[in-house]
Design a protein around this motif. Structure first.
Motif, PDB file in Angstrom:
ATOM      1  N   GLY A   1       0.947  -1.275   0.097  1.00 17.62           N
ATOM      2  CA  GLY A   1       0.418   0.088  -0.141  1.00 17.62           C
ATOM      3  C   GLY A   1       0.606   0.997  -0.297  1.00 17.62           C
ATOM      4  O   GLY A   1       1.087   2.251   0.945  1.00 17.62           O
TER       5      GLY A   1
ATOM      6  N   ASP B   1       0.364  -6.168  -7.422  1.00 18.56           N
ATOM      7  CA  ASP B   1      -0.914  -7.245  -6.480  1.00 18.56           C
ATOM      8  C   ASP B   1      -1.353  -6.258  -5.807  1.00 18.56           C
ATOM      9  O   ASP B   1      -0.916  -5.718  -5.054  1.00 18.56           O
ATOM     10  CB  ASP B   1      -0.106  -8.137  -6.897  1.00 18.56           C
ATOM     11  CG  ASP B   1       0.485  -9.049  -7.858  1.00 18.56           C
ATOM     12  OD1 ASP B   1      -0.708  -9.582  -8.375  1.00 18.56           O
ATOM     13  OD2 ASP B   1       1.866  -8.884  -7.967  1.00 18.56           O
TER      14      ASP B   1
ATOM     15  N   VAL C   1      -2.423  -7.529  -1.861  1.00 20.15           N
ATOM     16  CA  VAL C   1      -1.833  -8.056  -0.991  1.00 20.15           C
ATOM     17  C   VAL C   1      -2.273  -9.190  -0.378  1.00 20.15           C
ATOM     18  O   VAL C   1      -1.929  -9.932   0.044  1.00 20.15           O
ATOM     19  CB  VAL C   1      -1.479  -7.695   0.240  1.00 20.15           C
ATOM     20  CG1 VAL C   1      -0.703  -5.949   0.245  1.00 20.15           C
ATOM     21  CG2 VAL C   1      -3.085  -7.138   0.740  1.00 20.15           C
TER      22      VAL C   1
ATOM     23  N   ALA D   1      -2.636  -1.896  13.201  1.00 22.73           N
ATOM     24  CA  ALA D   1      -2.903  -2.239  13.326  1.00 22.73           C
ATOM     25  C   ALA D   1      -3.851  -0.577  13.198  1.00 22.73           C
ATOM     26  O   ALA D   1      -3.576   0.522  12.176  1.00 22.73           O
ATOM     27  CB  ALA D   1      -3.435  -2.838  14.851  1.00 22.73           C
TER      28      ALA D   1
HETATM   29  P1  NAD Z   1      -4.781   4.995   2.659  1.00 24.93           P
HETATM   30  O1  NAD Z   1      -6.018   4.538   2.054  1.00 24.93           O
HETATM   31  O2  NAD Z   1      -3.933   6.654   1.941  1.00 24.93           O
HETATM   32  O3  NAD Z   1      -3.368   4.201   2.260  1.00 24.93           O
HETATM   33  C1  NAD Z   1      -3.523   2.927   1.794  1.00 24.93           C
HETATM   34  C2  NAD Z   1      -2.554   2.408   0.482  1.00 24.93           C
HETATM   35  O4  NAD Z   1      -2.914   0.591   0.860  1.00 24.93           O
HETATM   36  C3  NAD Z   1      -3.556   3.007  -0.480  1.00 24.93           C
HETATM   37  O5  NAD Z   1      -2.844   3.646  -1.456  1.00 24.93           O
HETATM   38  C4  NAD Z   1      -4.162   1.580  -1.117  1.00 24.93           C
HETATM   39  O6  NAD Z   1      -3.970   1.816  -2.557  1.00 24.93           O
HETATM   40  C5  NAD Z   1      -3.603   0.350  -0.890  1.00 24.93           C
HETATM   41  N1  NAD Z   1      -4.135  -0.690  -1.297  1.00 24.93           N
HETATM   42  C6  NAD Z   1      -5.723  -0.837  -0.492  1.00 24.93           C
HETATM   43  N2  NAD Z   1      -5.548  -2.173  -0.713  1.00 24.93           N
HETATM   44  C7  NAD Z   1      -4.853  -2.756  -1.369  1.00 24.93           C
HETATM   45  C8  NAD Z   1      -4.564  -3.644  -1.552  1.00 24.93           C
HETATM   46  N3  NAD Z   1      -5.777  -4.989  -1.615  1.00 24.93           N
HETATM   47  N4  NAD Z   1      -3.416  -4.791  -2.020  1.00 24.93           N
HETATM   48  C9  NAD Z   1      -2.377  -3.358  -2.250  1.00 24.93           C
HETATM   49  N5  NAD Z   1      -2.638  -2.015  -1.818  1.00 24.93           N
HETATM   50  C10 NAD Z   1      -3.803  -1.455  -1.395  1.00 24.93           C
HETATM   51  O7  NAD Z   1      -4.764   4.603   3.931  1.00 24.93           O
HETATM   52  P2  NAD Z   1      -3.176   5.339   4.915  1.00 24.93           P
HETATM   53  O8  NAD Z   1      -4.229   5.903   6.220  1.00 24.93           O
HETATM   54  O9  NAD Z   1      -1.927   5.462   4.790  1.00 24.93           O
HETATM   55  O10 NAD Z   1      -3.628   3.699   5.942  1.00 24.93           O
HETATM   56  C11 NAD Z   1      -2.258   2.870   5.870  1.00 24.93           C
HETATM   57  C12 NAD Z   1      -2.825   1.798   6.955  1.00 24.93           C
HETATM   58  O11 NAD Z   1      -3.142   2.199   8.424  1.00 24.93           O
HETATM   59  C13 NAD Z   1      -3.682   0.702   6.857  1.00 24.93           C
HETATM   60  O12 NAD Z   1      -4.065  -0.066   7.139  1.00 24.93           O
HETATM   61  C14 NAD Z   1      -5.103   1.370   7.530  1.00 24.93           C
HETATM   62  O13 NAD Z   1      -5.420   0.729   7.916  1.00 24.93           O
HETATM   63  C15 NAD Z   1      -4.223   2.051   8.657  1.00 24.93           C
HETATM   64  N6  NAD Z   1      -3.976   3.261   9.565  1.00 24.93           N
HETATM   65  C16 NAD Z   1      -4.242   4.168   9.020  1.00 24.93           C
HETATM   66  C17 NAD Z   1      -4.682   5.657   9.827  1.00 24.93           C
HETATM   67  C18 NAD Z   1      -5.124   6.964   9.827  1.00 24.93           C
HETATM   68  O14 NAD Z   1      -4.860   7.797  10.481  1.00 24.93           O
HETATM   69  N7  NAD Z   1      -4.355   7.136   8.902  1.00 24.93           N
HETATM   70  C19 NAD Z   1      -5.676   5.031  11.283  1.00 24.93           C
HETATM   71  C20 NAD Z   1      -4.746   3.640  11.620  1.00 24.93           C
HETATM   72  C21 NAD Z   1      -5.437   2.818  10.922  1.00 24.93           C
END
Ligand code: NAD
Length: 306
Positions: free
Chosen positions: A16, A74, A76, A150
């Motif tokens: 991601g 791909d 994940v 998480a």
């Molecule tokens: P984001 O949406 O900016 O980034 C997530 C990325 O994962 C995206 O670029 C998306 O295209 C990619 N992705 C989604 N499904 C995918 C798949 N099946 N295979 C490959 N890539 C895939 O979100 P973020 O905020 O950067 O989140 C990153 C991680 O942190 C996530 O796991 C999210 O649940 C976790 N998280 C984020 C926050 C926050 O405050 N931003 C809080 C708690 C948890």
């Protein structure tokens, strides 16, 4: 000034990595000498569609800055292909950041099997598939660092997120067991509950709050945990965001032990409920055996003490 942590000669897989937190991880590790696999499916935050662009843009940025990176598009769910990309391009994998994620927020009353399954596929199966494929390499080289992702929603629950909360807490159990199985092979696994401005949070948080939550401010903790200088911190659960970081652990009340005979009734529990929920003398268990030890200790007590 403290010495900069470097990752020269190491290969980092970031899932991601086309946006949000994953992108800043990828840029950071490439800028510190690592070769990076930039994985991203390039779909919407709800898990719809796909595009090579998300990963390509990040790879281009890394290469333009003189770094080493390859893209992988791909999902994940096919984590073995992502690890294959690392092996084919760079011949090894040292660090795995399981970061990819989506949201399908909906109240439990309205949730569908699709909302449930998709979240579990991306977060739980995705993290499993990547780690499973990297594991033999980690074991063989007696080196591996894993960060799973998480969320506070998983640790504490959050309205409209039964699917996401379940999947995110699964990352904790997954990490704890990887840490226990991996330590012998110098494979360390930690789990973070980050908070950062991204497309995932921009619709649920006010702009002034988001301004204090740059994704870059999650990077230093992750960078520290996966660096080779960390040889002991494993199985840790960390909340991190806005420059703040803290470790979490389980806390158990000292509890109530009733004699297992006819007097052991619901009424006896109700009568002593305050002891069940009394945290004035807490314990901090870290493994299943802790409970067994507790029971063994209780066997040594005489009936009156019970
Ligand atoms: P984001 O949406 O900016 O980034 C997530 C990325 O994962 C995206 O670029 C998306 O295209 C990619 N992705 C989604 N499904 C995918 C798949 N099946 N295979 C490959 N890539 C895939 O979100 P973020 O905020 O950067 O989140 C990153 C991680 O942190 C996530 O796991 C999210 O649940 C976790 N998280 C984020 C926050 C926050 O405050 N931003 C809080 C708690 C948890």
């Amino acid at each position: 000034m403290a010495e900069q942590l470097r990752y020269d000669g190491q290969v980092v897989v970031v899932t991601g990595a086309g946006g949000g937190l994953g992108k800043v991880y990828a840029l950071f590790f490439a800028s510190r000498g690592a070769s990076v696999v930039v994985n991203d499916l390039g779909g919407s935050f709800k898990g719809e569609g796909n595009s090579a662009k998300a990963a390509d843009v990040v790879v281009d940025e890394i290469r333009a800055a003189g770094g080493k990176a390859v893209a992988n598009y791909d999902s994940v769910e096919f984590g073995d292909r992502i690890i294959d990309t690392a092996i084919k391009a760079f011949g090894r994998v040292d660090i795995l950041l399981n970061n990819a994620g989506i949201l399908r927020d909906v109240s439990f009353k309205n949730i569908t099997d699709q909302d449930w399954d998709l979240i579990n596929k991306v977060h739980v199966k995705g993290a499993y598939k990547c780690a499973r494929a990297a594991w033999p390499h980690f074991r063989k080289q007696k080196y591996g660092r894993v960060i799973n992702t998480a969320s506070a929603a998983g640790l504490f629950g959050n309205f409209g997120q039964t699917n996401y909360s379940s999947a995110k807490l699964a990352m904790v159990g997954f990490t704890e067991t990887l840490a226990k199985e991996g330590i012998k092979y110098n494979i360390l696994a930690n789990v973070i509950a980050p908070i950062a401005a991204s497309r995932m949070t921009e619709t649920v948080m006010p702009p002034d709050m988001l301004a204090h939550l740059r994704p870059d401010w999650v990077v230093p903790l992750v960078a520290t945990l996966v660096h080779k200088s960390n040889t002991t911190e494993t199985g840790g659960i960390f909340e991190v965001g806005a420059g703040h970081m803290a470790k979490l652990r389980w806390e158990r009340s000292s509890g109530l032990l009733l004699k297992a005979d006819d007097s052991y009734t619901p009424s006896a529990i109700i009568k002593n409920w305050s002891k069940v929920v009394d945290f004035s003398q807490p314990q901090y268990p870290s493994g299943p055996n802790d409970f067994l030890t507790l029971l063994e200790d209780s066997q040594k007590l005489g009936p009156s003490e019970q």
